[in-house]
Write an enzyme that holds these catalytic residues in place. Structure first.
Site, PDB file in Angstrom:
ATOM      1  N   HIS A 188      84.561   6.762  41.586  1.00 43.71           N
ATOM      2  CA  HIS A 188      84.325   5.610  42.453  1.00 43.71           C
ATOM      3  C   HIS A 188      85.520   5.291  43.350  1.00 43.71           C
ATOM      4  O   HIS A 188      86.608   5.812  43.161  1.00 43.71           O
ATOM      5  CB  HIS A 188      83.875   4.391  41.658  1.00 43.71           C
ATOM      6  N   GLU A 235      85.303  -0.791  37.315  1.00 47.21           N
ATOM      7  CA  GLU A 235      85.379   0.592  36.846  1.00 47.21           C
ATOM      8  C   GLU A 235      86.445   1.398  37.578  1.00 47.21           C
ATOM      9  O   GLU A 235      87.263   2.099  36.960  1.00 47.21           O
ATOM     10  CB  GLU A 235      84.008   1.249  37.010  1.00 47.21           C
ATOM     11  N   HIS A 274      84.851   7.961  34.204  1.00 47.95           N
ATOM     12  CA  HIS A 274      84.019   6.793  34.491  1.00 47.95           C
ATOM     13  C   HIS A 274      84.047   5.808  33.336  1.00 47.95           C
ATOM     14  O   HIS A 274      84.462   6.149  32.229  1.00 47.95           O
ATOM     15  CB  HIS A 274      82.569   7.221  34.743  1.00 47.95           C
ATOM     16  N   GLU A 293      82.182   9.402  30.382  1.00 45.19           N
ATOM     17  CA  GLU A 293      82.065   7.941  30.290  1.00 45.19           C
ATOM     18  C   GLU A 293      82.988   7.518  29.157  1.00 45.19           C
ATOM     19  O   GLU A 293      82.666   7.668  27.978  1.00 45.19           O
ATOM     20  CB  GLU A 293      80.619   7.527  30.001  1.00 45.19           C
TER      21      GLU A 293
END
Length: 187
Positions: free
Chosen positions: A11, A27, A88, A153
């Site tokens: 991101h 995040e 992430h 994640e």
């Protein structure tokens, strides 16, 4: 010759392609320092060479979500990386959801054992539950990379404990991922 690891801090700090939010955290802000710490660990080991997708906390890649994803993948492909790891923070409507999981293109992917070892290293270092590795062939960063690729994640930004761990202990998380990489490569 050093093993080349491309670390994508998932991101952007702002749109396009900004990440999830939860517990007062964003995040993209959580994964940035984890990626930098992981790259530092890898670059301190003569067996590895690491690069990151974002080299400053305010760096924005691309002008849309599509071009942001392409910039990350193209940088890894152009560098001829040996592995691609996208970092992430997960999110869920179930605030008790906790732990780490990884996605690979398919369960026959050569990235599967790397993802499994990284989850073991991360769980051993942090105590986060290992939720396993799952196929996700629709993810751009897994479809378009030329090297084994995984999307990690780390924890759930929507879980207070996971979010605090990511925010307050980026070096511990980086160490866990690093230990998993060492385990995979046999160092």
């Amino acid at each position: 010759m050093a093993i080349k690891i491309f670390i994508d801090q998932g991101h952007n700090p702002t749109n396009p392609n900004a990440g999830a939010e939860g517990n007062g955290y964003r995040e993209q802000d959580l994964v940035y320092p984890i990626g930098r710490a992981l790259a530092a660990l890898l670059n301190a080991n003569p067996n590895f060479e690491a690069r990151t997708s974002r080299n400053s906390p305010d760096e924005v890649l691309g002008t849309s979500t599509a071009t942001s994803l392409a910039a990350r993948v193209n940088a890894a492909n152009d560098w001829n990386a040996d592995a691609f790891i996208s970092l992430h923070a997960n999110a869920s409507n179930i605030i008790s959801a906790s732990g780490s999981e990884a996605f690979v293109y398919s369960l026959s992917s050569t990235a599967l054992p790397l993802a499994e070892d990284i989850l073991i290293g991360l769980s051993d270092a942090t105590g986060l539950a290992n939720r396993g590795v799952f196929p996700r062939p629709t993810l751009y960063v897994l479809r378009k990379t030329k090297m084994p690729a995984l999307l990690l994640e780390i924890g759930f930004i929507t879980n207070g404990g996971d979010a605090r761990l990511m925010a307050e202990n980026p070096n511990l998380i980086a160490r866990g991922i690093y230990n998993g990489i060492l385990r995979y490569y046999g160092f």
